[in-house]
Scaffold this motif. Structure first.
Motif, PDB file in Angstrom:
ATOM      1  N   ARG A  55       0.672  -1.352  -0.021  1.00 21.95           N
ATOM      2  CA  ARG A  55       0.074  -0.149  -0.034  1.00 21.95           C
ATOM      3  C   ARG A  55       0.884   1.265  -0.077  1.00 21.95           C
ATOM      4  N   GLN A  56       2.231   0.942   0.742  1.00 21.86           N
ATOM      5  CA  GLN A  56       2.764   2.418   0.579  1.00 21.86           C
ATOM      6  C   GLN A  56       3.852   2.527  -0.511  1.00 21.86           C
ATOM      7  N   GLY A  57       3.569   1.436  -1.279  1.00 22.52           N
ATOM      8  CA  GLY A  57       4.474   1.273  -2.619  1.00 22.52           C
ATOM      9  C   GLY A  57       6.130   0.950  -2.424  1.00 22.52           C
ATOM     10  N   LYS A  58       6.127   0.276  -1.359  1.00 17.73           N
ATOM     11  CA  LYS A  58       7.556   0.081  -1.272  1.00 17.73           C
ATOM     12  C   LYS A  58       7.891  -1.601  -1.221  1.00 17.73           C
ATOM     13  N   SER A  59       9.083  -1.963  -1.412  1.00 19.87           N
ATOM     14  CA  SER A  59       9.353  -3.450  -1.322  1.00 19.87           C
ATOM     15  C   SER A  59      10.523  -3.503  -0.391  1.00 19.87           C
ATOM     16  N   GLN A  60      10.730  -5.114  -0.372  1.00 19.27           N
ATOM     17  CA  GLN A  60      11.828  -5.374   0.408  1.00 19.27           C
ATOM     18  C   GLN A  60      13.196  -4.745  -0.154  1.00 19.27           C
ATOM     19  N   ALA A  61      13.209  -4.912  -1.477  1.00 20.94           N
ATOM     20  CA  ALA A  61      14.384  -4.468  -2.247  1.00 20.94           C
ATOM     21  C   ALA A  61      14.562  -2.782  -1.822  1.00 20.94           C
ATOM     22  N   ASP A  62      13.566  -2.076  -1.882  1.00 18.50           N
ATOM     23  CA  ASP A  62      13.859  -0.662  -1.587  1.00 18.50           C
ATOM     24  C   ASP A  62      14.256  -0.672  -0.170  1.00 18.50           C
ATOM     25  N   ILE A  63      13.661  -1.242   0.799  1.00 23.02           N
ATOM     26  CA  ILE A  63      14.408  -1.414   2.235  1.00 23.02           C
ATOM     27  C   ILE A  63      15.671  -1.543   2.276  1.00 23.02           C
ATOM     28  N   ALA A  64      16.144  -2.660   1.492  1.00 24.62           N
ATOM     29  CA  ALA A  64      17.429  -3.341   1.197  1.00 24.62           C
ATOM     30  C   ALA A  64      18.231  -2.349   0.845  1.00 24.62           C
ATOM     31  N   ALA A  66      18.065   1.118   0.954  1.00 23.11           N
ATOM     32  CA  ALA A  66      18.188   2.238   1.745  1.00 23.11           C
ATOM     33  C   ALA A  66      19.018   1.822   3.171  1.00 23.11           C
ATOM     34  N   LEU A  67      19.006   0.619   3.570  1.00 31.01           N
ATOM     35  CA  LEU A  67      19.743   0.198   4.421  1.00 31.01           C
ATOM     36  C   LEU A  67      21.069  -0.386   4.279  1.00 31.01           C
ATOM     37  N   GLU A  68      21.361  -0.410   2.724  1.00 27.67           N
ATOM     38  CA  GLU A  68      22.595  -1.076   2.052  1.00 27.67           C
ATOM     39  C   GLU A  68      22.970  -2.487   2.674  1.00 27.67           C
ATOM     40  N   VAL A  69      21.925  -3.203   2.747  1.00 28.43           N
ATOM     41  CA  VAL A  69      22.164  -4.879   3.092  1.00 28.43           C
ATOM     42  C   VAL A  69      21.310  -5.379   1.723  1.00 28.43           C
ATOM     43  N   GLY A  70      21.500  -6.903   1.832  1.00 25.59           N
ATOM     44  CA  GLY A  70      21.028  -7.770   0.744  1.00 25.59           C
ATOM     45  C   GLY A  70      19.277  -7.719   1.082  1.00 25.59           C
ATOM     46  N   GLU A  71      18.741  -8.253   0.150  1.00 24.98           N
ATOM     47  CA  GLU A  71      17.160  -8.415   0.118  1.00 24.98           C
ATOM     48  C   GLU A  71      16.909  -9.542   0.991  1.00 24.98           C
ATOM     49  N   VAL A  72      17.910 -10.586   1.048  1.00 24.69           N
ATOM     50  CA  VAL A  72      17.766 -11.814   1.709  1.00 24.69           C
ATOM     51  C   VAL A  72      17.705 -11.493   3.227  1.00 24.69           C
ATOM     52  N   SER A  73      18.557 -10.447   3.667  1.00 22.26           N
ATOM     53  CA  SER A  73      18.549 -10.120   4.885  1.00 22.26           C
ATOM     54  C   SER A  73      17.448  -9.356   5.320  1.00 22.26           C
ATOM     55  N   VAL A  74      16.721  -8.523   4.576  1.00 20.76           N
ATOM     56  CA  VAL A  74      15.535  -7.788   5.100  1.00 20.76           C
ATOM     57  C   VAL A  74      14.462  -8.940   4.830  1.00 20.76           C
ATOM     58  N   SER A  75      14.341  -9.994   3.965  1.00 22.50           N
ATOM     59  CA  SER A  75      13.319 -11.005   3.963  1.00 22.50           C
ATOM     60  C   SER A  75      13.338 -11.704   5.333  1.00 22.50           C
ATOM     61  N   ARG A  76      14.449 -12.112   5.817  1.00 22.24           N
ATOM     62  CA  ARG A  76      14.835 -12.994   6.953  1.00 22.24           C
ATOM     63  C   ARG A  76      14.145 -11.961   8.176  1.00 22.24           C
ATOM     64  N   TRP A  77      14.595 -10.558   8.177  1.00 20.90           N
ATOM     65  CA  TRP A  77      14.012  -9.673   9.424  1.00 20.90           C
ATOM     66  C   TRP A  77      12.475  -9.851   9.334  1.00 20.90           C
TER      67      TRP A  77
END
Length: 117
Positions: A55-64, A66-77
């Motif tokens: 709904r915010q138009g964000k993805s886990q890739a966007d978060i990754a 922004a935080l300079e980490v891998g998408e797998v890390s964001v998915s795990r969190w």
């Protein structure tokens, strides 16, 4: 959390179909009546987080990024039962509601101490 859960459930709320739809829309009537059951689904925290991100138009890739980490890390969190305090704070700064995140908890790495009796 109940308030946010009910507001997120409202995303799936489907209004009652009209008394009589045109014959060309009868399949839609059938779909709408089956969708009414979606309001009965209990959404997990992970489900609500996914809905909120979409709904915010964000993805886990966007978060990754922004935080300079891998998408797998964001998915795990996002799936975890807890996340490091530092990461929790970073996700809050990105605007993600605290009730949608796992609780912050720093876990000491390495082997766990055995209780000595």
């Amino acid at each position: 959390m109940d308030e946010s859960k009910s507001s997120l459930k409202a995303i799936w709320r489907v209004s009652e179909p009209s008394a009589r739809l045109p014959d060309s829309l009868l399949p839609l009537n059938k779909v709408m009546s089956s969708m009414k059951d979606l309001t009965q689904i209990d959404l997990t925290r992970q489900d609500m987080l996914s809905i909120w991100l979409k709904r915010q138009g964000k993805s886990q890739a966007d978060i990754a990024r922004a935080l300079e980490v891998g998408e797998v890390s964001v998915s795990r969190w996002m799936r975890a039962s807890s996340i490091p305090v530092r990461r929790h704070e970073q996700l809050l700064k990105l605007g993600i509601p605290a009730e949608l995140l796992p609780p912050p908890l720093d876990i000491t790495p390495g082997p766990k101490r055995k209780d000595i009796k």
